[in-house]
Design a protein around this motif. Structure first.
Motif, mmCIF file in Angstrom:
data_model
loop_
_atom_site.group_PDB
_atom_site.id
_atom_site.type_symbol
_atom_site.label_atom_id
_atom_site.label_comp_id
_atom_site.label_asym_id
_atom_site.label_seq_id
_atom_site.Cartn_x
_atom_site.Cartn_y
_atom_site.Cartn_z
ATOM 1 N N LYS A 43 12.828 -6.588 -26.593
ATOM 2 C CA LYS A 43 13.825 -7.660 -26.602
ATOM 3 C C LYS A 43 13.766 -8.402 -25.277
ATOM 4 O O LYS A 43 13.359 -7.830 -24.256
ATOM 5 C CB LYS A 43 15.228 -7.066 -26.816
ATOM 6 N N ARG A 70 25.977 0.544 -23.074
ATOM 7 C CA ARG A 70 24.721 -0.188 -22.915
ATOM 8 C C ARG A 70 23.499 0.617 -23.375
ATOM 9 O O ARG A 70 22.688 0.140 -24.168
ATOM 10 C CB ARG A 70 24.547 -0.577 -21.450
ATOM 11 N N THR A 97 16.362 -5.170 -17.769
ATOM 12 C CA THR A 97 16.837 -3.778 -17.808
ATOM 13 C C THR A 97 15.870 -2.870 -17.069
ATOM 14 O O THR A 97 16.282 -2.006 -16.292
ATOM 15 C CB THR A 97 16.962 -3.307 -19.270
ATOM 16 N N ARG A 114 11.819 4.750 -23.627
ATOM 17 C CA ARG A 114 12.188 4.111 -24.886
ATOM 18 C C ARG A 114 11.830 2.626 -24.869
ATOM 19 O O ARG A 114 11.221 2.097 -25.803
ATOM 20 C CB ARG A 114 13.686 4.314 -25.145
ATOM 21 N N LEU A 152 19.515 7.236 -28.039
ATOM 22 C CA LEU A 152 18.489 8.130 -27.490
ATOM 23 C C LEU A 152 18.800 9.598 -27.753
ATOM 24 O O LEU A 152 17.909 10.428 -27.848
ATOM 25 C CB LEU A 152 18.381 7.906 -25.981
ATOM 26 N N VAL A 179 15.295 6.159 -20.597
ATOM 27 C CA VAL A 179 15.459 4.783 -21.070
ATOM 28 C C VAL A 179 14.160 3.990 -20.905
ATOM 29 O O VAL A 179 13.747 3.257 -21.806
ATOM 30 C CB VAL A 179 16.623 4.083 -20.332
ATOM 31 N N LEU A 181 21.201 2.600 -27.620
ATOM 32 C CA LEU A 181 19.778 2.802 -27.951
ATOM 33 C C LEU A 181 19.588 4.046 -28.826
ATOM 34 O O LEU A 181 18.500 4.293 -29.333
ATOM 35 C CB LEU A 181 18.939 2.957 -26.672
#
Lengths: 639, 198
Positions: free
Chosen positions: A504, B119, A510, A493, B125, A490, B123
């Motif tokens: 964002k 959440r 996050t 990304r 992924l 994550v 995305l």
């Protein structure tokens, strides 16, 4: 050479006698050339050709000179380097075609000025290595023999005092005394954690269970780091000697040297060292007639970054996939096959002979109270003198970067230095005067790590830096635990999106949440420390993250957030950029203002680099006033 | 066997030496969530959902309770705000491969901890496989003496569970993995689904 066959040494006296004979045979006033051939960096720079040419030339002229192929001198920036003894003339950047002139100079007693190092500030040529700014501020204990001895000849190491510490440990000290000396020295693990070495040894010594193992960790995988590699290539006996002494103190009879597969020369040189030490009775059964037995085995690692983690490395030695495992019971107590296993990195072991030979008091006088001794750093990035640097702990970052490193390349401004490899953090300018030791770097959110040091200049984007390290770690994670595997996925990304201008508002929150989960809950240090580059860039360069959210990259690095434009007031209509553009994105005619068509532009930056008038400008955010075609260029008035 | 006394969430607990925090807590009636733990198998410590805060010598640390051995005088806290946050994030991260429609224990815990399973899934992924790579099935398979019919292949984000070549027949004979899967992923056994070829 008159050194003959190697014989098994049967006691410290025989070792001393051999050393004396070796020293007598080596006339210090004799002509000697050293070339850094036994190092990956030297080989890449073409040092073997230089050494061969030297041999031909010396022989051709009938000179009584010896050529010694040594390890890395540290000054990777200027390799290949040739040092001529006895007068210690230090030639840099030597090509094989320079060799005849060089040898002729030696024959006639003249120095070849053009091959000497030139100080970029004063323009002066410097003859001796020790007078170079790069070497002057260093304190070489571990690397002192690297540029002097041939690592594939045990005689070279013995002649310089090698294995004297081992003889002292075996014949003058009990294992407890050796352990006590290392404890008193305050030596801390050079692999990154900085754990007191003596305490680790003691834990293994006292842990129940036989056999006990000792291990050398040479699985350095940090981008831009090569300390362990150089030491293992250039002076493998020092590591081996340290390991045997450690084994004696701990009560171990079996050692492993874990070397990553990508270090073929290190594997080769340590293999040769082991063989020669065994021939001489310095390894194997009844070492030096002391009754102490110790065997060692080289384990070639598959070259995964995570395999450098101690439990993963031990799992790999057991013959399984090198994945970490939970180790709330230390590997020092339960390691290889659940037996007590003491693992230290290359540099830590190499410190041991020095401590035993010179004593803990001597060692404590070097460096700082909390971090005694020296540390080898590999200084890379936007710094003038890249290479291997050995300095006493407590030296400031400023001194390393600006005095030894010679400052920032191309006269740019310093922005930050990343210490400790991919899991370290960045340190900004305001902390340049911080003394470098384990605790100080940790306070800044970074760490010592194994000693990688990447210098960054003003043209570095800190969000991009964080993205780079996270991406590296994502590819190197073993994927065993959820926080590390998915957290990195994550983070990768989100940081990539930020660099693409797709960030964002909630992303920063996050990132923090994921970093917390990773740092608190990951299975091994790869995951728990992976957050350091992200957290430190956010802490010290938070405004850059904010700017990326607004579509701007202040350092003008992120391609999606920058574009090239031609300033109509500066353009001279010379067609240079037009001719160099690989995609035909530039429209222009002689003496008319050129324009970059943004749709065709791939942002390679060639126009920016070639424009002789500085008319091409890089802008972030990528908006410039609309340029119109067909205006006549304003001619510069030349005086 | 020697006994030690420790404190879990303010409660004094006596436990046998060699036990883990998780086991001691369970005996004391304190629930710690787990995904990769099974009482009949060796602890593996990869889902990290069972993390707790411990205090030793005035310093606190977060550890996985399924692996950490009890110690005399240890102070353990299993539900601090930080621990709750970390668990919520781990569940959200687990959903990346598990999918937001994951069932089993993962879903139950997500509800309990207020985790938003979509959440990170949103995305895009990865194509969710319903698996969180907890390794229970793999370890169960090894311990069931089927000579590793299934195992992990790949590294990092490429890691997945695969049926080993030539083990199709062995895989048909039991349903052990089915019974331990915490996501409800393993719906049938046999040579083809649910395990991908290596």
């Amino acid at each position: 050479m008159g050194e003959g066959m190697r014989e098994r040494l049967r006691g410290p006296e025989e070792l001393e006698r051999w050393r004396e004979r070796l020293r007598r045979e080596r006339d210090p006033s004799a002509l000697l050339f050293t070339v850094n051939v036994r190092s990956a960096c030297g080989l890449a720079a073409g040092s073997e050709e230089v050494a061969k040419r030297l041999e031909e030339e010396v022989e051709g002229r009938g000179l009584a000179g010896r050529i010694v192929r040594t390890g890395c001198n540290g000054f990777c920036e200027k390799e290949p380097v040739v040092t001529v003894y006895p007068d210690e003339t230090f030639y840099v950047g030597v090509r094989s075609e320079d060799v005849p002139e060089l040898v002729e100079g030696v024959e006639k007693g003249k120095v070849v000025d053009r091959l000497l190092y030139q100080d970029p500030v004063t323009g002066q040529r410097i003859r001796k290595a020790s007078d170079l700014p790069f070497y002057r501020h260093q304190q070489k204990l571990l690397l002192s023999l690297n540029g002097r001895i041939d690592p594939t000849r045990i005689e070279d190491y013995i002649a310089e005092g090698g294995y004297r510490a081992l003889a002292k440990a075996l014949f003058e000290l009990t294992p407890e005394q050796v352990l006590e000396e290392v404890k008193r020295s305050g030596l801390r693990g050079r692999g990154g954690g900085g754990f007191p070495t003596g305490r680790k040894w003691e834990t293994t010594r006292k842990a129940p269970g036989e056999p006990k193992y000792v291990i050398v960790n040479c699985d350095e995988g940090d981008p831009g780091a090569f300390m362990d590699r150089s030491l293992m290539e250039g002076n493998p006996h020092s590591v081996l000697e340290g390991l045997i002494i450690g084994a004696y103190a701990i009560g171990s009879h079996q050692g492993f040297i874990y070397v990553r597969e990508e270090y073929p020369l290190a594997v080769e040189n340590i293999g040769i060292a082991i063989e020669q030490a065994r021939e001489c009775g310095l390894l194997g059964e009844d070492i030096l007639g002391s009754g102490f037995d110790f065997e060692v085995e080289v384990h070639r690692g598959a070259g995964a970054f995570v395999s450098g983690e101690s439990s993963a490395l031990m799992t790999a030695i057991e013959g399984r996939v090198g994945e970490p495992r939970p180790k709330y019971i230390h590997t020092a107590v339960k390691g290889i096959h659940d037996k007590p296993s003491c693992l230290n990195n290359v540099e830590t072991w190499a410190n041991v002979p020095l401590i035993i030979l010179n004593g803990a008091e001597w060692f404590r006088k070097i460096g700082t109270e909390g971090s005694p001794g020296t540390k080898i750093f590999s200084l890379v990035g936007k710094v003038n003198n890249t290479g291997l640097v050995e300095v006493p702990m407590g030296i400031t970052l400023r001194k390393i970067i600006f005095e030894i490193g010679g400052g920032i390349k191309g006269g740019k401004r310093f922005k930050a230095v990343q210490t400790g490899g991919p899991s370290g953090g960045v340190i900004p300018e305001q902390y340049l005067d911080t003394p470098v030791d384990f605790d100080e770097l940790t306070k800044l959110g970074s760490m010592m790590g194994s000693g990688g040091m990447i210098v960054m200049d003003e043209d570095t984007c800190m969000v991009d830096v964080a993205r780079f390290f996270i991406h590296f770690l994502l590819e190197e994670s073993c994927g065993k635990c959820i926080p590390c595997r998915e957290g990195l996925r994550v983070l990768d990304r989100i940081l990539t999106d930020l660099c693409l201008g797709k960030g964002k508002e909630e992303d920063l929150k996050t990132i923090e949440e994921i970093c917390e989960a990773m740092a608190e809950a990951s299975l091994c240090a790869l995951g728990t420390t992976a957050v350091n580059p992200v957290l430190t860039t956010m802490r010290y360069f938070g405004e850059e993250y904010e700017a990326h959210l607004k579509g701007r990259c202040p350092a003008k690095v992120c391609k999606a957030l920058t574009a090239y434009f031609i300033n109509p007031d500066k353009c001279q209509g010379c067609l240079v950029c037009f001719k160099n553009c690989p995609t035909g994105a530039i429209q222009g005619e002689r003496e008319m203002v050129h324009v970059i068509e943004q749709e065709k532009c791939i942002k390679c930056g060639i126009c920016y680099a070639v424009c002789p008038f500085g008319a091409v400008e890089k802008l972030s955010p990528p908006v410039a006033p609309p340029a119109t075609y067909g205006i006549k260029a304003k001619k510069e008035v030349r005086k | 066997m020697k006994e030690v006394t420790l404190e879990i969430d303010g409660k004094v607990v006596r436990a046998k030496e060699g036990m883990t925090i998780l086991q001691a807590a369970k005996e004391a009636g304190i629930e710690i969530p787990t995904l990769c733990y099974h009482e009949e198998m060796e602890p593996y410590g990869v889902c990290r959902i069972c993390v707790v805060e411990i205090e030793r010598g005035g310093r606190s640390r977060t550890v996985a309770s399924c692996c950490y051995p009890v110690e005399e005088g240890l102070k353990v806290r299993t539900r601090t705000p930080k621990i709750e946050r970390v668990r919520k994030t781990i569940l959200e991260l687990a959903a990346i491969t598990a999918g937001e429609d994951v069932g089993g224990e993962v879903r139950a815990l997500a509800f309990q901890y207020g985790a938003n399973l979509s959440r990170f899934v949103s995305l895009g992924l990865v194509e969710p496989s319903k698996c969180i790579l907890c390794g229970l099935c793999v370890r169960r398979c090894i311990e069931a003496q089927w000579d590793n019919a299934i195992d992990f292949v790949g590294r990092g984000v490429g890691r997945r569970v695969a049926l080993m070549p030539g083990k199709e027949e062995a895989c048909k004979t039991c349903s052990y993995c089915y019974r331990v899967c915490p996501t409800g992923r393993i719906t049938s056994f046999g040579p083809n689904p649910p395990f991908s070829p290596p």
